[in-house]
Design a protein around this motif. Structure first.
Motif, PDB file in Angstrom:
ATOM      1  N   ILE A 132      32.509 -67.253   0.077  1.00 33.92           N
ATOM      2  CA  ILE A 132      32.361 -68.539  -0.618  1.00 33.92           C
ATOM      3  C   ILE A 132      33.480 -68.745  -1.630  1.00 33.92           C
ATOM      4  O   ILE A 132      34.091 -69.819  -1.694  1.00 33.92           O
ATOM      5  N   GLU A 133      33.771 -67.729  -2.410  1.00 31.62           N
ATOM      6  CA  GLU A 133      34.814 -67.865  -3.423  1.00 31.62           C
ATOM      7  C   GLU A 133      36.192 -67.992  -2.795  1.00 31.62           C
ATOM      8  O   GLU A 133      37.054 -68.708  -3.322  1.00 31.62           O
ATOM      9  N   ASP A 134      36.419 -67.323  -1.671  1.00 30.83           N
ATOM     10  CA  ASP A 134      37.689 -67.495  -0.956  1.00 30.83           C
ATOM     11  C   ASP A 134      37.819 -68.926  -0.435  1.00 30.83           C
ATOM     12  O   ASP A 134      38.903 -69.516  -0.457  1.00 30.83           O
ATOM     13  N   GLN A 135      36.703 -69.476   0.019  1.00 31.40           N
ATOM     14  CA  GLN A 135      36.714 -70.812   0.614  1.00 31.40           C
ATOM     15  C   GLN A 135      36.765 -71.916  -0.438  1.00 31.40           C
ATOM     16  O   GLN A 135      37.510 -72.879  -0.291  1.00 31.40           O
ATOM     17  N   TYR A 136      35.968 -71.781  -1.513  1.00 29.48           N
ATOM     18  CA  TYR A 136      35.819 -72.863  -2.488  1.00 29.48           C
ATOM     19  C   TYR A 136      36.483 -72.594  -3.833  1.00 29.48           C
ATOM     20  O   TYR A 136      36.524 -73.475  -4.676  1.00 29.48           O
ATOM     21  N   GLY A 137      36.927 -71.385  -4.057  1.00 32.05           N
ATOM     22  CA  GLY A 137      37.547 -71.036  -5.329  1.00 32.05           C
ATOM     23  C   GLY A 137      36.563 -70.353  -6.268  1.00 32.05           C
ATOM     24  O   GLY A 137      35.345 -70.393  -6.058  1.00 32.05           O
ATOM     25  N   PRO A 138      37.088 -69.734  -7.338  1.00 29.13           N
ATOM     26  CA  PRO A 138      36.236 -68.941  -8.238  1.00 29.13           C
ATOM     27  C   PRO A 138      35.283 -69.777  -9.098  1.00 29.13           C
ATOM     28  O   PRO A 138      34.341 -69.240  -9.658  1.00 29.13           O
ATOM     29  N   ASP A 139      35.516 -71.078  -9.174  1.00 30.08           N
ATOM     30  CA  ASP A 139      34.666 -71.929 -10.019  1.00 30.08           C
ATOM     31  C   ASP A 139      33.628 -72.709  -9.219  1.00 30.08           C
ATOM     32  O   ASP A 139      33.102 -73.715  -9.697  1.00 30.08           O
ATOM     33  N   VAL A 140      33.331 -72.233  -8.032  1.00 29.82           N
ATOM     34  CA  VAL A 140      32.433 -72.955  -7.133  1.00 29.82           C
ATOM     35  C   VAL A 140      31.069 -73.261  -7.773  1.00 29.82           C
ATOM     36  O   VAL A 140      30.486 -74.295  -7.506  1.00 29.82           O
ATOM     37  N   PHE A 141      30.591 -72.389  -8.637  1.00 34.58           N
ATOM     38  CA  PHE A 141      29.270 -72.582  -9.246  1.00 34.58           C
ATOM     39  C   PHE A 141      29.347 -73.119 -10.679  1.00 34.58           C
ATOM     40  O   PHE A 141      28.330 -73.195 -11.367  1.00 34.58           O
ATOM     41  N   LEU A 142      30.543 -73.493 -11.121  1.00 34.04           N
ATOM     42  CA  LEU A 142      30.740 -73.865 -12.522  1.00 34.04           C
ATOM     43  C   LEU A 142      29.945 -75.103 -12.925  1.00 34.04           C
ATOM     44  O   LEU A 142      29.298 -75.108 -13.978  1.00 34.04           O
ATOM     45  N   ASP A 143      29.968 -76.152 -12.124  1.00 31.95           N
ATOM     46  CA  ASP A 143      29.241 -77.376 -12.496  1.00 31.95           C
ATOM     47  C   ASP A 143      27.739 -77.124 -12.619  1.00 31.95           C
ATOM     48  O   ASP A 143      27.107 -77.536 -13.593  1.00 31.95           O
ATOM     49  N   ALA A 144      27.175 -76.435 -11.644  1.00 31.28           N
ATOM     50  CA  ALA A 144      25.737 -76.125 -11.695  1.00 31.28           C
ATOM     51  C   ALA A 144      25.430 -75.202 -12.870  1.00 31.28           C
ATOM     52  O   ALA A 144      24.417 -75.369 -13.555  1.00 31.28           O
ATOM     53  N   SER A 145      26.327 -74.259 -13.126  1.00 29.44           N
ATOM     54  CA  SER A 145      26.134 -73.335 -14.248  1.00 29.44           C
ATOM     55  C   SER A 145      26.115 -74.082 -15.577  1.00 29.44           C
ATOM     56  O   SER A 145      25.294 -73.793 -16.450  1.00 29.44           O
ATOM     57  N   ARG A 146      27.016 -75.032 -15.714  1.00 32.95           N
ATOM     58  CA  ARG A 146      27.082 -75.795 -16.973  1.00 32.95           C
ATOM     59  C   ARG A 146      25.803 -76.581 -17.229  1.00 32.95           C
ATOM     60  O   ARG A 146      25.364 -76.702 -18.365  1.00 32.95           O
ATOM     61  N   ILE A 147      25.223 -77.102 -16.173  1.00 36.42           N
ATOM     62  CA  ILE A 147      23.951 -77.813 -16.338  1.00 36.42           C
ATOM     63  C   ILE A 147      22.900 -76.864 -16.899  1.00 36.42           C
ATOM     64  O   ILE A 147      22.194 -77.190 -17.858  1.00 36.42           O
ATOM     65  N   ILE A 148      22.806 -75.682 -16.317  1.00 36.25           N
ATOM     66  CA  ILE A 148      21.820 -74.700 -16.786  1.00 36.25           C
ATOM     67  C   ILE A 148      22.165 -74.235 -18.199  1.00 36.25           C
ATOM     68  O   ILE A 148      21.283 -74.105 -19.053  1.00 36.25           O
ATOM     69  N   GLN A 149      23.448 -74.013 -18.476  1.00 43.47           N
ATOM     70  CA  GLN A 149      23.870 -73.568 -19.800  1.00 43.47           C
ATOM     71  C   GLN A 149      23.574 -74.607 -20.879  1.00 43.47           C
ATOM     72  O   GLN A 149      23.360 -74.250 -22.038  1.00 43.47           O
ATOM     73  N   ASP A 150      23.536 -75.884 -20.506  1.00 41.37           N
ATOM     74  CA  ASP A 150      23.169 -76.930 -21.466  1.00 41.37           C
ATOM     75  C   ASP A 150      21.677 -76.895 -21.795  1.00 41.37           C
ATOM     76  O   ASP A 150      21.230 -77.561 -22.724  1.00 41.37           O
ATOM     77  N   LEU A 151      20.924 -76.117 -21.033  1.00 41.31           N
ATOM     78  CA  LEU A 151      19.484 -75.920 -21.201  1.00 41.31           C
ATOM     79  C   LEU A 151      18.733 -77.253 -21.342  1.00 41.31           C
ATOM     80  O   LEU A 151      18.099 -77.521 -22.357  1.00 41.31           O
ATOM     81  N   PRO A 152      18.804 -78.089 -20.302  1.00 38.93           N
ATOM     82  CA  PRO A 152      18.123 -79.390 -20.378  1.00 38.93           C
ATOM     83  C   PRO A 152      16.598 -79.257 -20.429  1.00 38.93           C
ATOM     84  O   PRO A 152      15.908 -80.183 -20.859  1.00 38.93           O
ATOM     85  N   GLU A 153      16.102 -78.106 -19.988  1.00 42.17           N
ATOM     86  CA  GLU A 153      14.666 -77.821 -20.040  1.00 42.17           C
ATOM     87  C   GLU A 153      14.515 -76.363 -20.464  1.00 42.17           C
ATOM     88  O   GLU A 153      15.218 -75.504 -19.957  1.00 42.17           O
ATOM     89  N   ASP A 154      13.623 -76.111 -21.389  1.00 38.79           N
ATOM     90  CA  ASP A 154      13.418 -74.723 -21.825  1.00 38.79           C
ATOM     91  C   ASP A 154      12.424 -74.081 -20.865  1.00 38.79           C
ATOM     92  O   ASP A 154      11.243 -73.913 -21.157  1.00 38.79           O
ATOM     93  N   PHE A 155      12.942 -73.724 -19.696  1.00 38.35           N
ATOM     94  CA  PHE A 155      12.092 -73.258 -18.608  1.00 38.35           C
ATOM     95  C   PHE A 155      11.487 -71.885 -18.864  1.00 38.35           C
ATOM     96  O   PHE A 155      10.385 -71.609 -18.397  1.00 38.35           O
ATOM     97  N   VAL A 156      12.159 -71.033 -19.612  1.00 40.07           N
ATOM     98  CA  VAL A 156      11.572 -69.719 -19.910  1.00 40.07           C
ATOM     99  C   VAL A 156      10.387 -69.907 -20.859  1.00 40.07           C
ATOM    100  O   VAL A 156       9.313 -69.333 -20.635  1.00 40.07           O
ATOM    101  N   LEU A 157      10.573 -70.714 -21.879  1.00 43.12           N
ATOM    102  CA  LEU A 157       9.470 -70.999 -22.799  1.00 43.12           C
ATOM    103  C   LEU A 157       8.288 -71.602 -22.046  1.00 43.12           C
ATOM    104  O   LEU A 157       7.140 -71.186 -22.247  1.00 43.12           O
ATOM    105  N   ALA A 158       8.557 -72.541 -21.165  1.00 37.13           N
ATOM    106  CA  ALA A 158       7.480 -73.167 -20.393  1.00 37.13           C
ATOM    107  C   ALA A 158       6.735 -72.138 -19.546  1.00 37.13           C
ATOM    108  O   ALA A 158       5.499 -72.159 -19.471  1.00 37.13           O
ATOM    109  N   ALA A 159       7.472 -71.229 -18.926  1.00 36.53           N
ATOM    110  CA  ALA A 159       6.838 -70.203 -18.097  1.00 36.53           C
ATOM    111  C   ALA A 159       5.991 -69.259 -18.937  1.00 36.53           C
ATOM    112  O   ALA A 159       4.874 -68.897 -18.547  1.00 36.53           O
ATOM    113  N   VAL A 160       6.500 -68.861 -20.098  1.00 30.41           N
ATOM    114  CA  VAL A 160       5.742 -67.952 -20.972  1.00 30.41           C
ATOM    115  C   VAL A 160       4.503 -68.664 -21.525  1.00 30.41           C
ATOM    116  O   VAL A 160       3.434 -68.049 -21.624  1.00 30.41           O
TER     117      VAL A 160
END
Length: 145
Positions: free
Chosen positions: A101-129
């Motif tokens: 995947i990284e050879d095909q799409y580059g090393p930042d292939v998951f960067l956009d999705a990662s940034r969404i999670i890093q922005d923590l739009p939902e505190d999913f761990v707190l909700a689960a606990v």
């Protein structure tokens, strides 16, 4: 609220000491969500997938569904879609797929999705606990009855 000092998290950690396979599905999903957040915040989804935490990706998906975290779920599922039918819970197979995947799409292939999670739009761990706290309280009431 510091979720990691809560009675429910402490109980989950005690239960986890008996082995991951002894945990209930909700407990396993909560652990998967913890690792999703921790690994993605520390690195990116690439780190989550590469490490043993990636073994829990499908548990993270079901956990995000359970706690109703649609933005985080969309980010994770978009990253999983890059694997196509190749996502494996087996690390060595997953590593090989990640390299392709990284050879095909580059090393930042998951960067956009990662940034969404890093922005923590939902505190999913707190909700689960919090859901575990409710479940544990119900279990305790049932035992006392």
């Amino acid at each position: 609220m510091n979720v990691f000092k809560s009675p429910a998290w402490n109980r989950l950690e005690r239960n986890w000491q008996n082995g991951f396979d002894t945990l209930t599905l909700y407990e396993q999903e909560t652990i998967a969500l913890y690792w999703l957040e921790t690994e993605t915040m520390n690195g990116t989804l690439d780190q989550f997938f590469w490490n043993s935490s990636g073994d829990m990706a499908m548990l993270a998906v079901s956990g995000l569904n359970r706690v109703q975290a649609p933005l985080t779920l969309a980010a994770l599922t978009s990253a999983l879609a890059v694997f196509g039918d190749q996502y494996s819970l087996e690390r060595t197979e997953r590593h090989a797929a990640l390299e392709v995947i990284e050879d095909q799409y580059g090393p930042d292939v998951f960067l956009d999705a990662s940034r969404i999670i890093q922005d923590l739009p939902e505190d999913f761990v707190l909700a689960a606990v919090e859901q575990l706290a409710t479940l544990y309280a119900q279990q305790d009431r049932s035992r006392a009855a």
